[in-house]
Design a protein around this motif. Structure first.
Motif, mmCIF file in Angstrom:
data_model
loop_
_atom_site.group_PDB
_atom_site.id
_atom_site.type_symbol
_atom_site.label_atom_id
_atom_site.label_comp_id
_atom_site.label_asym_id
_atom_site.label_seq_id
_atom_site.Cartn_x
_atom_site.Cartn_y
_atom_site.Cartn_z
ATOM 1 N N THR A 37 -1.429 15.223 -5.389
ATOM 2 C CA THR A 37 -0.074 15.489 -5.340
ATOM 3 C C THR A 37 -0.191 16.893 -4.760
ATOM 4 O OG1 THR A 37 0.126 16.305 -7.364
ATOM 5 C CG2 THR A 37 0.923 13.988 -7.100
ATOM 6 N N LYS A 38 -1.021 17.714 -4.554
ATOM 7 C CA LYS A 38 -0.868 19.179 -4.236
ATOM 8 C C LYS A 38 -0.360 19.163 -2.701
ATOM 9 C CE LYS A 38 -4.468 21.681 -4.060
ATOM 10 N NZ LYS A 38 -5.608 22.552 -4.849
ATOM 11 N N TYR A 69 -0.525 6.827 3.198
ATOM 12 C CA TYR A 69 -2.049 7.452 2.482
ATOM 13 C C TYR A 69 -2.235 7.670 1.285
ATOM 14 C CZ TYR A 69 -2.786 8.763 7.529
ATOM 15 O OH TYR A 69 -3.050 8.824 8.860
ATOM 16 N N LEU A 70 -1.083 8.338 0.532
ATOM 17 C CA LEU A 70 -1.136 8.635 -0.672
ATOM 18 C C LEU A 70 -1.321 7.503 -1.891
ATOM 19 C CD1 LEU A 70 -1.790 11.578 -1.654
ATOM 20 C CD2 LEU A 70 0.442 11.880 -1.959
ATOM 21 N N PHE A 71 -0.140 6.793 -1.698
ATOM 22 C CA PHE A 71 -0.175 5.401 -2.591
ATOM 23 C C PHE A 71 -1.648 4.712 -2.549
ATOM 24 C CE2 PHE A 71 4.438 6.202 -2.042
ATOM 25 C CZ PHE A 71 4.706 6.765 -3.234
ATOM 26 N N ILE A 72 -2.118 4.571 -1.352
ATOM 27 C CA ILE A 72 -3.378 3.657 -1.104
ATOM 28 C C ILE A 72 -4.369 4.689 -1.733
ATOM 29 C CG2 ILE A 72 -4.988 2.886 0.676
ATOM 30 C CD1 ILE A 72 -2.471 2.471 2.269
ATOM 31 N N SER A 73 -4.396 5.727 -1.817
ATOM 32 C CA SER A 73 -5.711 6.686 -2.021
ATOM 33 C C SER A 73 -5.626 6.501 -3.711
ATOM 34 C CB SER A 73 -5.660 8.140 -1.736
ATOM 35 O OG SER A 73 -5.605 8.148 -0.207
ATOM 36 N N ILE A 74 -4.539 6.674 -4.116
ATOM 37 C CA ILE A 74 -4.391 6.669 -5.840
ATOM 38 C C ILE A 74 -4.777 5.418 -6.296
ATOM 39 C CG2 ILE A 74 -2.977 8.836 -6.071
ATOM 40 C CD1 ILE A 74 -0.961 6.485 -6.796
ATOM 41 N N LYS A 75 -4.333 4.314 -5.593
ATOM 42 C CA LYS A 75 -4.853 3.027 -5.967
ATOM 43 C C LYS A 75 -6.302 2.841 -5.946
ATOM 44 C CE LYS A 75 -4.116 -1.801 -5.215
ATOM 45 N NZ LYS A 75 -5.322 -2.243 -5.816
ATOM 46 N N HIS A 105 0.594 3.396 -11.708
ATOM 47 C CA HIS A 105 2.082 3.539 -11.873
ATOM 48 C C HIS A 105 2.250 5.214 -12.392
ATOM 49 C CE1 HIS A 105 3.587 -0.170 -10.448
ATOM 50 N NE2 HIS A 105 2.610 -0.755 -11.120
ATOM 51 N N LEU A 106 1.242 5.788 -13.276
ATOM 52 C CA LEU A 106 1.622 6.947 -13.772
ATOM 53 C C LEU A 106 1.456 7.764 -12.592
ATOM 54 C CD1 LEU A 106 1.890 8.972 -15.973
ATOM 55 C CD2 LEU A 106 -0.628 8.816 -16.288
ATOM 56 N N HIS A 107 0.361 7.577 -11.864
ATOM 57 C CA HIS A 107 0.152 8.462 -10.782
ATOM 58 C C HIS A 107 1.053 8.373 -9.735
ATOM 59 C CE1 HIS A 107 -4.336 9.614 -11.466
ATOM 60 N NE2 HIS A 107 -3.721 9.546 -12.688
ATOM 61 N N THR A 108 1.836 7.116 -9.340
ATOM 62 C CA THR A 108 2.827 7.076 -8.527
ATOM 63 C C THR A 108 3.930 7.641 -8.632
ATOM 64 O OG1 THR A 108 2.137 4.923 -7.779
ATOM 65 C CG2 THR A 108 4.071 5.272 -7.350
ATOM 66 N N SER A 109 4.201 7.783 -10.131
ATOM 67 C CA SER A 109 5.327 8.656 -10.642
ATOM 68 C C SER A 109 5.183 9.953 -10.333
ATOM 69 C CB SER A 109 5.702 7.944 -12.203
ATOM 70 O OG SER A 109 4.815 8.853 -13.043
ATOM 71 N N MET A 110 4.022 10.381 -10.616
ATOM 72 C CA MET A 110 3.870 11.740 -10.403
ATOM 73 C C MET A 110 3.748 12.127 -9.032
ATOM 74 S SD MET A 110 3.202 13.011 -13.235
ATOM 75 C CE MET A 110 3.028 12.456 -14.768
ATOM 76 N N ILE A 111 3.672 11.415 -8.058
ATOM 77 C CA ILE A 111 3.825 11.561 -6.478
ATOM 78 C C ILE A 111 5.313 11.736 -6.367
ATOM 79 C CG2 ILE A 111 3.960 10.289 -4.215
ATOM 80 C CD1 ILE A 111 0.877 9.534 -4.835
ATOM 81 N N TYR A 112 5.813 10.706 -6.928
ATOM 82 C CA TYR A 112 7.462 10.929 -6.808
ATOM 83 C C TYR A 112 8.179 12.030 -7.415
ATOM 84 C CZ TYR A 112 8.168 6.323 -4.648
ATOM 85 O OH TYR A 112 8.007 5.360 -3.637
ATOM 86 N N ASP A 113 7.588 12.766 -8.334
ATOM 87 C CA ASP A 113 8.108 14.026 -9.057
ATOM 88 C C ASP A 113 7.822 15.048 -8.271
ATOM 89 O OD1 ASP A 113 8.751 15.223 -11.497
ATOM 90 O OD2 ASP A 113 6.993 16.064 -11.688
ATOM 91 N N LYS A 114 6.735 15.193 -7.530
ATOM 92 C CA LYS A 114 6.622 16.090 -6.364
ATOM 93 C C LYS A 114 7.699 15.905 -5.132
ATOM 94 C CE LYS A 114 3.165 18.632 -7.683
ATOM 95 N NZ LYS A 114 3.066 20.225 -7.986
ATOM 96 N N LEU A 115 7.773 14.864 -4.832
ATOM 97 C CA LEU A 115 8.723 14.545 -3.896
ATOM 98 C C LEU A 115 10.127 14.927 -4.181
ATOM 99 C CD1 LEU A 115 7.408 10.742 -2.539
ATOM 100 C CD2 LEU A 115 7.532 13.074 -1.186
ATOM 101 N N LYS A 174 10.431 7.316 -9.554
ATOM 102 C CA LYS A 174 9.711 7.955 -10.510
ATOM 103 C C LYS A 174 9.958 7.098 -11.695
ATOM 104 C CE LYS A 174 9.398 12.050 -13.264
ATOM 105 N NZ LYS A 174 9.910 13.446 -13.515
ATOM 106 N N ILE A 175 10.927 7.015 -12.357
ATOM 107 C CA ILE A 175 11.452 6.422 -13.524
ATOM 108 C C ILE A 175 10.775 5.071 -13.577
ATOM 109 C CG2 ILE A 175 13.440 5.741 -14.989
ATOM 110 C CD1 ILE A 175 14.903 8.163 -14.204
ATOM 111 N N ALA A 176 11.081 4.303 -12.445
ATOM 112 C CA ALA A 176 10.686 2.730 -12.488
ATOM 113 C C ALA A 176 9.146 2.656 -12.711
ATOM 114 C CB ALA A 176 11.090 2.233 -11.181
#
Length: 141
Positions: free
Chosen positions: A45-46, A67-73, A93-103, A123-125
């Motif tokens: 997420t940086k 790129y990012l969602f695919i990489s964390i998966k 899903h945890l990491h995806t929520s963290m990506i949305y947090d940065k967004l 993020k919540i979902a």
């Protein structure tokens, strides 16, 4: 290639306001990180705020999708391959929520209210999915 050294290099580039260079370096690292596995969400997420700081906010959501969602998966698939499938799914899903947090952070800085709401809902979902899988896996309530 020592990923941790390159991650520090990207941080140094960002500190010197060379955001585009930091972005390019991190884009090169993403597939390597995903293949090696075991990287925290913060390593992925940086890059998100660098887009915003580089004046490229309009690109960041598509970057995450491409790129990012695919990489964390891929990272989670590798990291949790020896665990039950639910564990890997939970952390995706945890990491995806963290990506949305940065967004959300970037959208706030850009004062894009519609994006903030959309990202908050996503993020919540994803966090709710993480919690439901985590509880199912660990039997916690």
């Amino acid at each position: 290639m020592d990923v941790s050294v390159k991650l520090k290099e990207a941080t140094a580039l960002a500190k010197s306001k060379s955001f585009d260079q930091a972005i390019e370096l991190l884009i090169e690292l993403l597939p390597i990180m995903a293949t090696q596995g075991g990287f925290p969400h913060s390593a992925y997420t940086k890059i998100i705020p660098y887009f915003q700081k580089a004046g490229r906010y309009s690109e960041v959501e598509e970057f995450c999708k491409t790129y990012l969602f695919i990489s964390i998966k891929r990272d989670c698939d590798k990291t949790f391959a020896h665990k039950p499938e639910e564990t890997g799914l939970a952390f995706i899903h945890l990491h995806t929520s963290m990506i949305y947090d940065k967004l959300i952070l970037c959208a706030k800085r850009e004062k894009c209210t519609d994006d903030i709401g959309r990202f908050q809902n996503a993020k919540i979902a994803h966090y709710d999915i993480y919690e439901s899988w985590f509880v199912k896996e660990h039997g916690e309530t």
